[in-house]
Design a protein around this motif. Structure first.
Motif, PDB file in Angstrom:
ATOM      1  N   ALA A  39      -1.202  -1.703   8.035  1.00 46.67           N
ATOM      2  CA  ALA A  39      -0.942  -2.072   9.421  1.00 46.67           C
ATOM      3  C   ALA A  39      -2.165  -2.819   9.924  1.00 46.67           C
ATOM      4  CB  ALA A  39      -0.686  -0.823  10.261  1.00 46.67           C
ATOM      5  N   ILE A  40      -1.985  -4.029  10.403  1.00 44.74           N
ATOM      6  CA  ILE A  40      -3.099  -4.898  10.779  1.00 44.74           C
ATOM      7  C   ILE A  40      -3.156  -5.025  12.290  1.00 44.74           C
ATOM      8  CG2 ILE A  40      -4.071  -7.225  10.563  1.00 44.74           C
ATOM      9  CD1 ILE A  40      -2.531  -7.475   7.907  1.00 44.74           C
ATOM     10  N   GLY A  41      -4.358  -4.895  12.842  1.00 45.63           N
ATOM     11  CA  GLY A  41      -4.545  -5.051  14.276  1.00 45.63           C
ATOM     12  C   GLY A  41      -6.018  -5.071  14.624  1.00 45.63           C
ATOM     13  N   GLN A  42      -6.294  -5.099  15.910  1.00 45.77           N
ATOM     14  CA  GLN A  42      -7.678  -5.128  16.378  1.00 45.77           C
ATOM     15  C   GLN A  42      -8.360  -3.799  16.071  1.00 45.77           C
ATOM     16  OE1 GLN A  42      -8.236  -5.563  20.643  1.00 45.77           O
ATOM     17  NE2 GLN A  42      -9.931  -6.977  20.277  1.00 45.77           N
TER      18      GLN A  42
ATOM     19  N   TYR B  70      -8.898   3.904   6.920  1.00 40.52           N
ATOM     20  CA  TYR B  70      -9.161   3.008   8.044  1.00 40.52           C
ATOM     21  C   TYR B  70     -10.323   2.108   7.664  1.00 40.52           C
ATOM     22  CZ  TYR B  70      -9.389   1.727  13.051  1.00 40.52           C
ATOM     23  OH  TYR B  70      -9.354   1.063  14.253  1.00 40.52           O
ATOM     24  N   LEU B  71     -10.052   0.841   7.479  1.00 38.27           N
ATOM     25  CA  LEU B  71     -11.083  -0.099   7.047  1.00 38.27           C
ATOM     26  C   LEU B  71     -11.813  -0.698   8.246  1.00 38.27           C
ATOM     27  CD1 LEU B  71      -9.296   0.156   4.479  1.00 38.27           C
ATOM     28  CD2 LEU B  71      -9.789  -2.254   4.042  1.00 38.27           C
ATOM     29  N   THR B  72     -13.106  -0.897   8.103  1.00 40.79           N
ATOM     30  CA  THR B  72     -13.859  -1.661   9.091  1.00 40.79           C
ATOM     31  C   THR B  72     -13.487  -3.132   8.935  1.00 40.79           C
ATOM     32  OG1 THR B  72     -15.728  -2.119   7.633  1.00 40.79           O
ATOM     33  CG2 THR B  72     -15.785  -0.032   8.882  1.00 40.79           C
ATOM     34  N   PRO B  73     -13.763  -3.971   9.936  1.00 40.99           N
ATOM     35  CA  PRO B  73     -13.472  -5.398   9.781  1.00 40.99           C
ATOM     36  C   PRO B  73     -14.142  -6.022   8.561  1.00 40.99           C
ATOM     37  CG  PRO B  73     -13.825  -4.894  12.092  1.00 40.99           C
ATOM     38  CD  PRO B  73     -14.165  -3.642  11.326  1.00 40.99           C
TER      39      PRO B  73
ATOM     40  N   LEU C  55      -3.825   0.389  16.126  1.00 37.83           N
ATOM     41  CA  LEU C  55      -4.328   1.078  14.941  1.00 37.83           C
ATOM     42  C   LEU C  55      -4.733   2.514  15.258  1.00 37.83           C
ATOM     43  CD1 LEU C  55      -6.428  -1.642  13.053  1.00 37.83           C
ATOM     44  CD2 LEU C  55      -4.038  -0.971  12.741  1.00 37.83           C
ATOM     45  N   GLU C  56      -5.306   2.746  16.419  1.00 39.27           N
ATOM     46  CA  GLU C  56      -5.717   4.102  16.790  1.00 39.27           C
ATOM     47  C   GLU C  56      -4.505   5.030  16.921  1.00 39.27           C
ATOM     48  OE1 GLU C  56      -8.878   5.418  17.202  1.00 39.27           O
ATOM     49  OE2 GLU C  56      -9.571   3.521  16.320  1.00 39.27           O
ATOM     50  N   ASP C  57      -3.410   4.520  17.463  1.00 39.24           N
ATOM     51  CA  ASP C  57      -2.192   5.338  17.569  1.00 39.24           C
ATOM     52  C   ASP C  57      -1.635   5.665  16.191  1.00 39.24           C
ATOM     53  OD1 ASP C  57      -2.402   5.324  20.293  1.00 39.24           O
ATOM     54  OD2 ASP C  57      -0.852   3.802  20.625  1.00 39.24           O
ATOM     55  N   ASN C  58      -1.673   4.701  15.273  1.00 44.30           N
ATOM     56  CA  ASN C  58      -1.227   4.963  13.907  1.00 44.30           C
ATOM     57  C   ASN C  58      -2.069   6.060  13.259  1.00 44.30           C
ATOM     58  OD1 ASN C  58       0.818   2.902  12.314  1.00 44.30           O
ATOM     59  ND2 ASN C  58      -0.007   2.004  14.197  1.00 44.30           N
ATOM     60  N   ILE C  59      -3.365   5.983  13.436  1.00 46.65           N
ATOM     61  CA  ILE C  59      -4.265   6.965  12.832  1.00 46.65           C
ATOM     62  C   ILE C  59      -4.011   8.351  13.415  1.00 46.65           C
ATOM     63  CG2 ILE C  59      -6.688   7.688  12.739  1.00 46.65           C
ATOM     64  CD1 ILE C  59      -7.369   4.715  12.440  1.00 46.65           C
TER      65      ILE C  59
ATOM     66  N   TYR D 196       2.946   5.054  11.486  1.00 47.37           N
ATOM     67  CA  TYR D 196       3.731   4.838  12.701  1.00 47.37           C
ATOM     68  C   TYR D 196       2.905   5.273  13.891  1.00 47.37           C
ATOM     69  CZ  TYR D 196       8.608   3.591  11.577  1.00 47.37           C
ATOM     70  OH  TYR D 196       9.758   2.942  11.223  1.00 47.37           O
ATOM     71  N   SER D 197       3.169   4.642  15.020  1.00 41.09           N
ATOM     72  CA  SER D 197       2.501   5.075  16.251  1.00 41.09           C
ATOM     73  C   SER D 197       3.109   6.356  16.805  1.00 41.09           C
ATOM     74  CB  SER D 197       2.595   3.970  17.315  1.00 41.09           C
ATOM     75  OG  SER D 197       1.964   2.788  16.870  1.00 41.09           O
TER      76      SER D 197
END
Length: 334
Positions: free
Chosen positions: A92-95, A117-120, A101-105, A57-58
């Motif tokens: 969670a998928i995003g840029q 956290y996966l790289t592209p 994604l940064e807020d989720n992390i 969650y963010s």
């Protein structure tokens, strides 16, 4: 009217009301759960085969709550004896490096939750069946999964009765009279309780208006048609299905885009997309839980707990500042 007085009467046997009733009965409180429709039914927001659950969650307060919620889901399915939570993981998928994604992390880190956290490049390698822009990636939440919605609701209600609670369906509350002992009128009987929890779902406007409370609720999917609760089957939702078919074709190319099963449920939003968990103003023995904005099912174990704590006059286990009723200005048209 019976002379019987309940410790708490819960209005609404959807997932939130059922969770609150389960929590109270398990604590030994004399609890009555009232539901306006014959059970089971598909007229509200708690039916169907599945809901997602996640810790990603963010907002910190949701991730914090989901730690305990996940534990209670496991406990509930052990008590009931059937599967309620299937831990499949969640992404969670995003840029990549984008705010979402940064807020989720950040939230997952602060709450000591597991994640990856996966790289592209790794995202495309692990999920070759998905098609997203090259700068997209995902946060993998291993604690996420699927909640068996109908089975979860049945588990709450079954265990509520096992712990001594009383459940009455087909009992629409038509009037609530305030006082040290609250009186609730239905077409067939009148009930009394020292405290009341109201979990009315999309019927909030009707049941709260006599208290001078009009919340800015909108009833819809995240991107679905606005509806009238009494005319829900007349809503034109074809464009929602078309939108989802287009999304599946674009991002899940190996799937058949036409749905094999279509189920609708009512989705009640607040303007800030956080629920209201609070006392009715001026009434310390009437509690309301409403406007869950898509967060409700997964969080229901903790929501039920804090609503029960409020009804018992206790300090809740979590800060309810984000969920206070007075964060919205008074609405016109009362």
């Amino acid at each position: 009217m019976s002379d019987e007085i309940y410790d708490v009467v819960v209005v609404g046997a959807g997932v939130e009301g059922s969770a609150a009733a389960y929590y109270l009965a398990k604590r030994g409180k004399k609890t009555l759960l009232l539901e306006q429709f014959p059970l089971p039914h598909s007229r509200g927001s708690s039916h169907g085969q599945s809901r997602i659950t996640r810790k990603a969650y963010s907002q910190d307060f949701y991730t914090e709550m989901m730690h305990e919620a996940t534990d209670i889901w496991r406990q509930l399915e052990r008590e009931a004896g059937w599967e309620v939570f299937r831990q499949t993981g969640f992404i969670a998928i995003g840029q990549y490096k984008g705010d979402f994604l940064e807020d989720n992390i950040s939230s997952l880190k602060r709450n000591n939750a597991q994640f990856e956290y996966l790289t592209p490049v790794d995202f495309r390698r692990r999920y070759p069946m998905l098609r997203y822009p090259n700068d997209f990636s995902c946060v993998a939440d291993p604690d996420g999964g699927i909640l068996r919605a109908d089975k979860a609701l049945m588990a709450y209600q079954t265990m509520f009765k096992t712990f001594g609670g009383r459940l009455i369906d087909g009992a629409m509350v038509t009037n609530i009279k305030r006082g040290n002992i609250v009186t609730l009128e239905t077409p067939n009987a009148t009930y009394r309780g020292r405290s009341v929890i109201i979990c009315p779902g999309p019927w909030a406007s009707q049941i709260l208006r006599p208290f001078g409370v009009k919340l800015p609720l909108k009833i819809c999917l995240h991107s679905g048609p606005d509806i009238d609760t009494e005319l829900r089957d007349q809503a034109d939702d074809k464009w929602v299905i078309d939108l989802m078919k287009g999304y599946v074709r674009e991002h899940f190319p190996s799937l058949e885009p036409s749905p094999s099963i279509v189920e609708t449920c009512i989705y009640t939003n607040t303007p800030d997309e956080h629920p209201v968990l609070d006392y009715i103003p001026g009434n310390r023995n009437i509690v309301v839980g409403v406007g869950f904005s898509g967060h409700g099912f997964k969080l229901s174990p903790v929501v039920g707990k804090v609503l029960g704590q409020l009804a018992c006059g206790e300090t809740p286990s979590y800060s309810l500042t984000p969920f206070r009723i007075d964060r919205f200005p008074p609405q016109a048209g009362l």
